[in-house]
Design a protein around this motif. Structure first.
Motif, PDB file in Angstrom:
ATOM      1  N   GLN A  91       0.883  -1.164   0.012  1.00  0.00           N
ATOM      2  CA  GLN A  91      -0.025   0.044  -0.114  1.00  0.00           C
ATOM      3  C   GLN A  91       0.903   1.268  -0.046  1.00  0.00           C
ATOM      4  O   GLN A  91       0.583   2.280  -0.785  1.00  0.00           O
ATOM      5  CB  GLN A  91      -0.969  -0.131   1.270  1.00  0.00           C
ATOM      6  CG  GLN A  91      -1.840   1.146   1.256  1.00  0.00           C
ATOM      7  CD  GLN A  91      -2.600   1.093   2.449  1.00  0.00           C
ATOM      8  OE1 GLN A  91      -2.459   0.561   3.317  1.00  0.00           O
ATOM      9  NE2 GLN A  91      -3.970   1.833   2.562  1.00  0.00           N
ATOM     10  N   VAL A  92       2.041   1.367   0.911  1.00  0.00           N
ATOM     11  CA  VAL A  92       2.889   2.319   0.921  1.00  0.00           C
ATOM     12  C   VAL A  92       3.669   2.485  -0.506  1.00  0.00           C
ATOM     13  O   VAL A  92       3.720   3.790  -0.977  1.00  0.00           O
ATOM     14  CB  VAL A  92       3.976   2.411   2.086  1.00  0.00           C
ATOM     15  CG1 VAL A  92       5.148   3.304   1.936  1.00  0.00           C
ATOM     16  CG2 VAL A  92       3.270   2.169   3.211  1.00  0.00           C
TER      17      VAL A  92
ATOM     18  N   ILE B  79       0.998   4.186  -3.168  1.00  0.00           N
ATOM     19  CA  ILE B  79       0.775   5.405  -2.884  1.00  0.00           C
ATOM     20  C   ILE B  79       2.072   6.272  -3.359  1.00  0.00           C
ATOM     21  O   ILE B  79       1.879   7.397  -4.060  1.00  0.00           O
ATOM     22  CB  ILE B  79       0.470   5.906  -1.276  1.00  0.00           C
ATOM     23  CG1 ILE B  79      -0.847   5.267  -0.873  1.00  0.00           C
ATOM     24  CG2 ILE B  79       0.477   7.259  -1.066  1.00  0.00           C
ATOM     25  CD1 ILE B  79      -1.028   5.123   0.536  1.00  0.00           C
TER      26      ILE B  79
ATOM     27  N   ILE C  78       1.980   6.643  -7.233  1.00  0.00           N
ATOM     28  CA  ILE C  78       0.764   7.468  -7.734  1.00  0.00           C
ATOM     29  C   ILE C  78       1.410   8.906  -7.613  1.00  0.00           C
ATOM     30  O   ILE C  78       1.251   9.555  -8.567  1.00  0.00           O
ATOM     31  CB  ILE C  78      -0.545   7.297  -6.888  1.00  0.00           C
ATOM     32  CG1 ILE C  78      -1.168   5.931  -7.250  1.00  0.00           C
ATOM     33  CG2 ILE C  78      -1.447   8.504  -7.254  1.00  0.00           C
ATOM     34  CD1 ILE C  78      -2.256   5.636  -6.286  1.00  0.00           C
ATOM     35  N   GLN C  79       2.294   9.220  -6.409  1.00  0.00           N
ATOM     36  CA  GLN C  79       2.659  10.477  -6.206  1.00  0.00           C
ATOM     37  C   GLN C  79       3.673  10.740  -7.239  1.00  0.00           C
ATOM     38  O   GLN C  79       3.979  11.704  -7.922  1.00  0.00           O
ATOM     39  CB  GLN C  79       3.402  10.557  -4.877  1.00  0.00           C
ATOM     40  CG  GLN C  79       2.016  10.780  -3.980  1.00  0.00           C
ATOM     41  CD  GLN C  79       2.633  10.444  -2.481  1.00  0.00           C
ATOM     42  OE1 GLN C  79       3.788   9.978  -2.170  1.00  0.00           O
ATOM     43  NE2 GLN C  79       1.964  10.932  -1.595  1.00  0.00           N
TER      44      GLN C  79
END
Length: 278
Positions: A38-39, A42, A45-46
């Motif tokens: 999950q980290v 994210i 995406i950034q």
């Protein structure tokens, strides 16, 4: 980059997150794969939202560094052990290795306690903590930080690359120099420049392309020392203008007195400042 392009970039590079998660969990199996995934997602995406293709850095390399950095931050934030607990685990591991060599067998908890000057309960508690953490977290983070940070040599080379490139751009003919500076340093597009200069889109693009060729001639002549006056030029401008540029660049850089040993090293550093030369 619009939302659709960003989403496509994320989907294309999701396997990279899985690979990096597996790489970490091989060294520290107690870590949570779902949490790290999950980290990493994210962070990916950034990366897609902030990625600038005009800098010439491949998205995969850019994302890898950012994802590893996000993992390191997460590991620091979620570390359960105090500094004292980490220190006791390290002392226990060192003593266990020392006694194993001397006794030629695994030492008992009582033998470890006597050697460390503590009671048996303290040794057993440290052994339980060590069992929870296959690899010390500090080692995992150190490996990740080492993989994403520049070495002193790389930092010096990068500074040298940028210094020479700055001189090479400054020596360009005035119009070419202005176009290159505005596009690559001012983050402007060709359309805006064409309107400002009262020129066509194709004319500005042609000037940019010719500037890239001229820069390549200058780099090969004065920095890499892979070309001389007899070499076939990349640029298509008049020979007299090309030689005038090369002469000016040579004067600005003392004839390229500081050169790297390999043109591949310069090429990799240059990619961080400008796109690949045309």
């Amino acid at each position: 980059m619009n939302r659709e392009e960003r989403d496509h970039l994320v989907v294309q590079n999701l396997p990279l997150v899985g690979y990096l998660v597996s790489e970490i969990c091989m060294r520290a199996s107690h870590l949570s794969r779902p949490d790290l995934t999950q980290v990493g997602a994210i962070a990916l995406i950034q990366c897609a939202e902030s990625f600038d293709a005009s800098l010439g850095v491949p998205f995969g390399a850019y994302a890898r560094r950012r994802i590893k950095g996000a993992f390191a931050d997460e590991l620091r934030r979620e570390d359960w052990a105090t500094r004292g607990a980490r220190s006791r685990m390290s002392e226990l591991a060192l003593m266990q290795e020392t006694l194993s060599g001397a006794l030629r067998r695994q030492p008992s908890a009582d033998e470890l306690a006597a050697a460390l000057g503590v009671d048996r309960a303290t040794v057993e508690a440290s052994q339980l903590d060590a069992a929870r953490s296959v690899t010390p977290l500090t080692d995992v983070i150190a490996d990740m930080v080492a993989a994403t940070s520049q070495t002193p040599e790389e930092a010096v080379l990068q500074a040298e690359h940028e210094g020479f490139l700055g001189a090479a751009v400054a020596a360009l003919p005035e119009k070419m120099r202005y176009i290159v500076e505005q596009i690559y340093y001012g983050d402007r597009n060709v359309k805006d420049l064409a309107e400002e200069l009262g020129s066509s889109h194709s004319a500005v693009s042609q000037q940019r392309t010719e500037a890239m060729r001229l820069l390549r001639d200058g780099i090969e002549r004065h920095y890499l020392a892979t070309a001389d006056a007899a070499s076939v030029p990349h640029t298509r401008i008049a020979a007299s203008r090309r030689e005038e540029y090369l002469s000016d660049l040579g004067a600005r850089t003392l004839g390229g007195a500081t050169r790297v040993r390999s043109h591949h090293v310069f090429r990799d550093g240059l990619a961080k400042s400008l796109p690949a030369l045309g």
